[in-house]
Design an enzyme around this catalytic site. Structure first.
Site, PDB file in Angstrom:
ATOM      1  N   PHE A  71       0.821  -1.225   0.098  1.00  0.00           N
ATOM      2  CA  PHE A  71      -0.013   0.027  -0.156  1.00  0.00           C
ATOM      3  C   PHE A  71       0.950   1.233  -0.082  1.00  0.00           C
ATOM      4  O   PHE A  71       0.370   2.547  -0.341  1.00  0.00           O
ATOM      5  CB  PHE A  71      -0.974   0.090   1.312  1.00  0.00           C
ATOM      6  CG  PHE A  71      -0.382   0.411   2.459  1.00  0.00           C
ATOM      7  CD1 PHE A  71      -0.301   2.092   3.011  1.00  0.00           C
ATOM      8  CD2 PHE A  71       0.372  -0.240   3.424  1.00  0.00           C
ATOM      9  CE1 PHE A  71       0.462   2.232   4.014  1.00  0.00           C
ATOM     10  CE2 PHE A  71       1.003   0.029   4.604  1.00  0.00           C
ATOM     11  CZ  PHE A  71       0.991   1.720   4.645  1.00  0.00           C
TER      12      PHE A  71
ATOM     13  N   LYS B 234      -0.883  -7.649  -8.888  1.00  0.00           N
ATOM     14  CA  LYS B 234      -2.117  -7.571  -8.057  1.00  0.00           C
ATOM     15  C   LYS B 234      -1.991  -6.193  -7.259  1.00  0.00           C
ATOM     16  O   LYS B 234      -1.067  -6.153  -6.120  1.00  0.00           O
ATOM     17  CB  LYS B 234      -2.318  -8.746  -7.286  1.00  0.00           C
ATOM     18  CG  LYS B 234      -3.604  -8.409  -6.514  1.00  0.00           C
ATOM     19  CD  LYS B 234      -3.752  -9.509  -5.312  1.00  0.00           C
ATOM     20  CE  LYS B 234      -3.053  -9.096  -4.188  1.00  0.00           C
ATOM     21  NZ  LYS B 234      -3.606  -7.971  -3.603  1.00  0.00           N
TER      22      LYS B 234
ATOM     23  N   SER C  51       4.984  -7.013   4.646  1.00  0.00           N
ATOM     24  CA  SER C  51       5.277  -7.435   5.847  1.00  0.00           C
ATOM     25  C   SER C  51       6.364  -8.800   5.975  1.00  0.00           C
ATOM     26  O   SER C  51       6.181  -9.463   5.191  1.00  0.00           O
ATOM     27  CB  SER C  51       4.430  -7.360   6.920  1.00  0.00           C
ATOM     28  OG  SER C  51       3.743  -8.688   6.703  1.00  0.00           O
TER      29      SER C  51
ATOM     30  N   CYS D  80       9.613   1.270   3.926  1.00  0.00           N
ATOM     31  CA  CYS D  80      10.658   0.424   4.462  1.00  0.00           C
ATOM     32  C   CYS D  80      11.955   0.687   4.759  1.00  0.00           C
ATOM     33  O   CYS D  80      12.952   0.185   5.325  1.00  0.00           O
ATOM     34  CB  CYS D  80      10.532  -0.971   3.599  1.00  0.00           C
ATOM     35  SG  CYS D  80      11.270  -0.692   2.129  1.00  0.00           S
TER      36      CYS D  80
ATOM     37  N   GLU E  20       8.967  -2.996  13.727  1.00  0.00           N
ATOM     38  CA  GLU E  20       8.439  -1.922  12.833  1.00  0.00           C
ATOM     39  C   GLU E  20       7.191  -1.198  13.175  1.00  0.00           C
ATOM     40  O   GLU E  20       6.220  -1.839  13.283  1.00  0.00           O
ATOM     41  CB  GLU E  20       8.490  -2.465  11.508  1.00  0.00           C
ATOM     42  CG  GLU E  20       8.298  -1.618  10.096  1.00  0.00           C
ATOM     43  CD  GLU E  20       8.215  -2.123   8.923  1.00  0.00           C
ATOM     44  OE1 GLU E  20       7.363  -3.014   8.684  1.00  0.00           O
ATOM     45  OE2 GLU E  20       8.902  -1.509   8.026  1.00  0.00           O
TER      46      GLU E  20
END
Lengths: 502, 147
Positions: A159, A183, A236, A292, A397
């Protein structure tokens, strides 16, 4: 100051792009896409099922034989046209991204640029994909290596960079002669929809690129489909390691999974304080901390209290000045997080830090918002001091605008702190001392190393690295290393030919 | 100006208004028509050039946010309103003021953003140089009106 014009004027239900056609999803399940700044519904995304994934795979498989026979130079020409059209639609793409994701307009323009750069690099495919040879490996016998495409590849996108991340993969996949399925994240499907509208205009043959909107079911179908040769994933560690890598490789696929991170920024007492503090703003608060590569743990090295105070005073002063609001307002320097549940998760992390003994120096939980917007997804810059490396907030995180400030006696101790964390995506040192910088670069176990750089984002012609629990797979995304350390290697098979003629 | 986007947008509006001003001068005054049209074109090109450079390099957005901090739009606002009875000499003085404000914006912007976005200050400095050339031309036209 006026708000930049919003490009999305009406709420529509998006379609899948399969075999060169826009097709309505058959499942009838749709999710609302909400602008996180205004909380208004801006679109609806279909949640497609395994059947639609199968249709996309069939289209991609059927397009592959002809596409791989298309000369590399011709495949590159499609990408040149894609690049030109992306430039034409640059501003529109940036504003769509702001609306669906929440970034500021500056950040979103940066994302678009970084995406286009991958298309540019992939345009060099006739050179990047070349093999090599040696005559007379034995008398009268020659040997060569050919790099060949494998078939159908897919990408399960995150996202946080809805436009750019699929472009770490798609241009290289199709440039090398493979066919591809994207996707998009069902939270942010609009950027990819616009990209596919542009791809449609480019005229790439039907089936070569396909897009299926959906959630877990569609992702799972891609992961287990027998006709898909490889999967690129960004998300993740929990999903990347335990689902994507495990299941994907068990189904015989190549997998590259870029995963979670906990990035340390090491501050030496000889750093340039003002420049470092600014770089920290980019690193920790850019994209509202939802990347990230975001810095999270700021480790101030040494026992010089005067330096610590001076440094923190500068950092706090910059952080307090950050304007929070809707990204289409050009005064805004930090947008909302993507959704209310993400905001609550971040607040949970801050509160856990406080429970474990951290000191809240700057509280972003109730931010001042520029303009009249609901505070549902907004957070302000947060700074926690006295954070210990074994606290939950230091180890996990957060993916939000939170800076943990920690102390280390010396550089060795600070490097140990980095290594005690399971992640290894990125890390930076801020110093004016070459020896400290070299030691850090040499010893640190992270994939993307920064020296006086806040966000260590590799350019498209370098691989996007990652180590430890931040990356699973063999080949990274993007180009680099003559192509073969990165995407070109992932999307091609090396075939050895030894020939002798009588 | 809190962001690079705001600074580049303001620069674009400044250049566009200047371009329209010169186009109006070209329509009104036969004398200097070619010069005014050329100046209008230059202002539009400058708008395009700075925006292109910014689009090419804007990736470290938050650092860029602080690049133009302290600059205030009010310090660089230009007057392009031409009254019907304005004299040619006063028009040229207005044009010189426009070039001065443009120059000031570019020099201040380049100075402040130098450490963060190298290409943007370089582009602004090129604009500033062109502005100086235009100002010299305008001053010589103004001198002619006195003789």
């Amino acid at each position: 100051m006026a708000i930049l014009e919003e490009p999305i004027k009406e709420v529509r239900t998006l379609k899948n792009y399969i075999d060169g056609e826009w097709i309505e999803s058959k499942t009838g399940v749709v999710w609302d896409i909400v602008n996180p700044a205004t909380m208004k519904v801006i679109s609806r995304v279909p949640i497609s099922g395994a059947e639609e994934v199968d249709e996309a795979v069939k289209a991609a498989k059927s397009a592959f034989p002809e596409w791989r026979r298309t000369p590399a130079v011709d495949r590159a020409r499609y990408l040149y046209r894609l690049k030109a059209l992306l430039e034409d639609h640059f501003e529109e793409a940036a504003r769509i991204g702001v609306m669906e994701h929440g970034k500021t307009i500056d950040e979103q323009r940066g994302e678009i640029r970084r995406g286009i750069e991958n298309v540019e690099v992939a345009c060099g495919i006739p050179s990047l994909m070349m093999g090599y040879n040696l005559e007379d490996i034995a008398r009268g016998i020659d040997e060569c290596v050919l790099h060949q495409p494998l078939g159908v590849f897919a990408c399960i996108a995150p996202f946080n960079f809805p436009f750019m991340v699929p472009l770490w993969f798609l241009p290289y996949a199709i440039a090398t002669g493979n066919t591809f399925i994207v996707k998009p994240s069902p939270e942010v499907p609009l950027s990819q929809t616009q990209l596919f509208e542009i791809i449609d205009e480019v005229g790439i043959p039907p089936g070569v690129v396909n897009m299926v909107h959906g959630g877990r079911e569609a992702g799972s179908a891609l992961l287990t489909h027998p006709d898909i040769k490889g999967i690129s994933f960004v998300g993740s560690t929990r999903v990347g390691r335990d689902v994507i890598y495990k299941i994907g490789t068990a189904h015989g696929k190549r997998v590259q999974a870029q995963c979670s991170a906990k990035n340390y920024l090491l501050i030496m007492p000889d750093c340039n304080i003002d420049r470092t503090a600014r770089a920290l703003m980019t690193s920790v608060y850019g994209n509202t901390g939802q990347r990230c590569l975001s810095g999270s743990n700021v480790v101030i090295i040494g026992e010089d209290e005067a330096f610590y105070d001076r440094f923190m005073k500068t950092v706090i002063s910059y952080a307090k000045r950050i304007n929070v609001g809707y990204g289409l307002d050009e005064r805004v320097q930090m947008g909302p997080v993507r959704s209310p549940d993400k905001k609550q998760r971040i607040i949970g992390h801050i509160e856990s830090g406080l429970e474990e003994g951290a000191k809240l120096t700057l509280d972003g939980r109730k931010p001042k918002i520029l303009g009249d917007y609901p505070e549902t997804c907004f957070l302000g810059p947060t700074i926690l001091e006295d954070v210990a490396n074994d606290m939950k907030i230091a180890q996990e995180e957060i993916f939000g605008p939170v800076m943990n400030v920690m102390r280390a006696k010396n550089l060795d101790d600070a490097i140990t702190m980095v290594h005690d964390n399971p992640y290894g995506n990125s890390g930076s040192i801020f110093t004016s001392n070459g020896a400290s910088a070299r030691k850090f670069q040499y010893e640190i176990q992270v994939g993307n190393v920064g020296i006086n750089i806040g966000i260590v984002a590799p350019m498209a012609f370098f691989p996007f690295s990652g180590m430890k629990d931040s990356f699973f797979g063999d080949r990274h995304g993007q180009g680099g290393g003559h192509g073969f350390e990165g995407a070109i290697g992932f999307y091609t098979e090396s075939k050895v030919v030894i020939s002798r003629w009588w | 100006m809190d962001t690079a986007a705001a600074a580049v947008s303001f620069h674009g509006r400044l250049q566009e208004r200047a371009a329209k001003f010169y186009e109006e001068l070209a329509r009104r005054y036969e004398e200097g028509r070619e010069t005014f049209l050329a100046f209008a074109k230059e202002h539009r090109n400058q708008q395009r050039d700075v925006q292109r450079v910014y689009y090419n390099i804007i990736t470290d957005a938050m650092e860029a946010c602080f690049a133009f901090e302290g600059m205030n739009e009010n310090d660089y606002r230009i007057n392009t309103e031409l009254t019907e009875d304005i004299s040619y000499a006063d028009v040229l003085k207005m044009a010189i003021d426009i070039e001065d404000k443009t120059y000031n914006f570019c020099v201040d912007g380049a100075k402040r953003s130098r450490g963060l976005l190298h290409d943007v200050p370089d582009a602004l400095e090129i604009v500033a140089k062109r502005t100086t050339r235009r100002k010299q031309t305008l001053q010589s036209l103004l001198e002619k009106t006195k003789s």
